[in-house]
Design a protein around this motif. Sequence first.
Motif, PDB file in Angstrom:
ATOM      1  N   ILE A 105       0.748  -1.021  -0.188  1.00 36.23           N
ATOM      2  CA  ILE A 105      -0.066   0.014  -0.102  1.00 36.23           C
ATOM      3  C   ILE A 105       1.026   1.103   0.059  1.00 36.23           C
ATOM      4  CG2 ILE A 105      -1.842   1.115   1.300  1.00 36.23           C
ATOM      5  CD1 ILE A 105      -2.341  -1.520   2.706  1.00 36.23           C
ATOM      6  N   ILE A 106       0.605   2.006  -0.861  1.00 36.36           N
ATOM      7  CA  ILE A 106       1.422   3.359  -1.105  1.00 36.36           C
ATOM      8  C   ILE A 106       0.501   4.462  -0.515  1.00 36.36           C
ATOM      9  CG2 ILE A 106       2.919   4.948  -2.685  1.00 36.36           C
ATOM     10  CD1 ILE A 106       3.991   2.054  -2.065  1.00 36.36           C
ATOM     11  N   ASN A 138       4.540  -5.538  -9.292  1.00 30.27           N
ATOM     12  CA  ASN A 138       3.599  -6.645  -8.934  1.00 30.27           C
ATOM     13  C   ASN A 138       2.171  -5.794  -8.453  1.00 30.27           C
ATOM     14  OD1 ASN A 138       5.787  -8.591  -8.349  1.00 30.27           O
ATOM     15  ND2 ASN A 138       6.411  -7.271  -7.029  1.00 30.27           N
ATOM     16  N   ASP A 139       1.119  -6.444  -8.119  1.00 27.86           N
ATOM     17  CA  ASP A 139      -0.046  -5.789  -7.728  1.00 27.86           C
ATOM     18  C   ASP A 139       0.114  -4.894  -6.507  1.00 27.86           C
ATOM     19  OD1 ASP A 139      -1.055  -7.326  -9.362  1.00 27.86           O
ATOM     20  OD2 ASP A 139      -2.203  -8.747  -8.357  1.00 27.86           O
ATOM     21  N   TYR A 140      -0.365  -3.640  -6.398  1.00 23.91           N
ATOM     22  CA  TYR A 140      -0.248  -2.546  -5.668  1.00 23.91           C
ATOM     23  C   TYR A 140      -1.640  -1.877  -5.547  1.00 23.91           C
ATOM     24  CZ  TYR A 140       0.649   0.986  -8.674  1.00 23.91           C
ATOM     25  OH  TYR A 140       0.327   2.124  -9.697  1.00 23.91           O
ATOM     26  N   ILE A 141      -1.553  -1.187  -4.272  1.00 25.75           N
ATOM     27  CA  ILE A 141      -2.708  -0.287  -4.136  1.00 25.75           C
ATOM     28  C   ILE A 141      -2.213   1.296  -3.520  1.00 25.75           C
ATOM     29  CG2 ILE A 141      -4.374   0.180  -2.110  1.00 25.75           C
ATOM     30  CD1 ILE A 141      -4.752  -2.635  -1.997  1.00 25.75           C
ATOM     31  N   LEU A 175      -2.020  -1.573 -10.801  1.00 27.92           N
ATOM     32  CA  LEU A 175      -2.567  -0.953  -9.641  1.00 27.92           C
ATOM     33  C   LEU A 175      -3.977  -1.317  -9.532  1.00 27.92           C
ATOM     34  CD1 LEU A 175      -3.146   1.365  -7.695  1.00 27.92           C
ATOM     35  CD2 LEU A 175      -4.233   2.756  -9.596  1.00 27.92           C
ATOM     36  N   LYS A 176      -4.383  -2.117  -8.114  1.00 27.32           N
ATOM     37  CA  LYS A 176      -5.350  -2.937  -7.844  1.00 27.32           C
ATOM     38  C   LYS A 176      -6.802  -1.975  -7.502  1.00 27.32           C
ATOM     39  CE  LYS A 176      -4.063  -5.715  -9.990  1.00 27.32           C
ATOM     40  NZ  LYS A 176      -4.514  -6.408 -11.070  1.00 27.32           N
TER      41      LYS A 176
END
Length: 471
Positions: A105-106, A138-141, A175-176
């Motif tokens: 999570i950013i 990779n997948d991230y938020i 970005l999920k």
Amino acid sequence: MIDSTEDPHPSLSDWHDYEPNLEFDDTELSHPSPEPGTTTVFDDINYSAEFEIPTEDEIIKTTLEADNYEEQLTMVGHDENAIRKDFKRRKFIEFIGTDKQGQPIIAIYACRLPERKDLNSNIFIDFIIKSMEEFVQNDYIIAYFHQGMKDNSKPALQFLWNSYKELDRSFKKNLKKLYVVHPTTFIRMVWFFFKPIISEKFKSKLIYTSSLDELKQSLGLNTLKVPDPVREFDEKINNAARYTLRGSKSSLKSSRSLENLPKSAQFGVSLRFIIENSACLNCIPPIVRKCVDHLSLPDVVETEGIFRRSGNYARIKELRAKINAGEEVQLCNEDTHVVASLLKTFLRELEEPLLTYELYEDITQFSEWKTEEARSRNVKQLLRERLPEENYELFKYIVEFLGKIMERKDFNKMTSSNLSIVFGPNLVWPKQEQMSLDEIGPINAFIDYVLQHQDDIYFVDINKKDRGTYD
């Protein structure tokens, strides 16, 4: 979805009374704001009659009346290193942990953004990209906290558009979810202008939330440290008693372990608890061995994006509950990404990180070990001498398994670097507060080093009772 009930407030900016005065009259934009404590996926259909949809060319030419885009684009006489140093000091972008599925999570804080006059678009975007690049493969938020943005920090629309175009495909594809916390009319207006030229997939990722508690619940965070303007505004609009957002991840998890958990529990408990109550061969919890056995199968280990892609959360939650209840689960028919996510979930939910709180400070100093000799000596000492025996055995088991994943990197695309980014935050975290971007880098580099040098580190599988010195 945002409904069409009557809004008790004359305008959104009145309700969000920490929002600075906008450069336009927002009374025509008055629409129901999200109720405190709720999370909504934004649907701006109700706004369609109030704005003229601009074309892409029009957007590129558009600026807010008070903005000077040329000033943002080029700053003559400013030292680039000084600008980057100021950006870093402001901490307007931070890594704040991982969500329920292990996705990083950013956080982006508008209240810490520099003024428009101090923005150089090229340097600013480059700083954002370099701050996030190790996560976006990779997948991230992203969680964007809008409250506290000053009038003189509001960017021009053209600046935002140019910034969006600079992001490569991985930033947008992986970005999920994009959480917008405490949205205001300014945010809605910007979104409405950009909607016609943003892909449908990207639109579906936007989620509005008006409560920090709701955000924590959605992300599965036990603690959430935010800037004071954000925290104070959240308390104000939710009419909540003052509460502290700082705390210990371990203390909250420990409270769960004090509940009447069955002895069969393997998630959300300590490694020692599992070893004492389950049949663990060589200190390896049954569910870890089961996941590794399945993921090591020839047709599974080559799955592209293994550990990088997230599995179905509902199914992961269901399997977790069955395992904790002592029920037998068969993984042979499960989706690869579900099983991979289950393993990451196990590590993430341990009461104490597998590499322990004690080693956290040492691991975050990894980048200070400049020579190969120093790195080899220090890593061996940390793992061989200072890890408890059960942690040593389990970590070694996982590292050896990840070595098999790396051997098939031509198929699964998972290099040591990619695996370290995925597993770093799930193997080590601080006892109090949350990791910063400055700390996550050395942690991932430490894991990457271990993965690349595992044959040397574990050449002799020593007995933990037999201490020694290492070159």
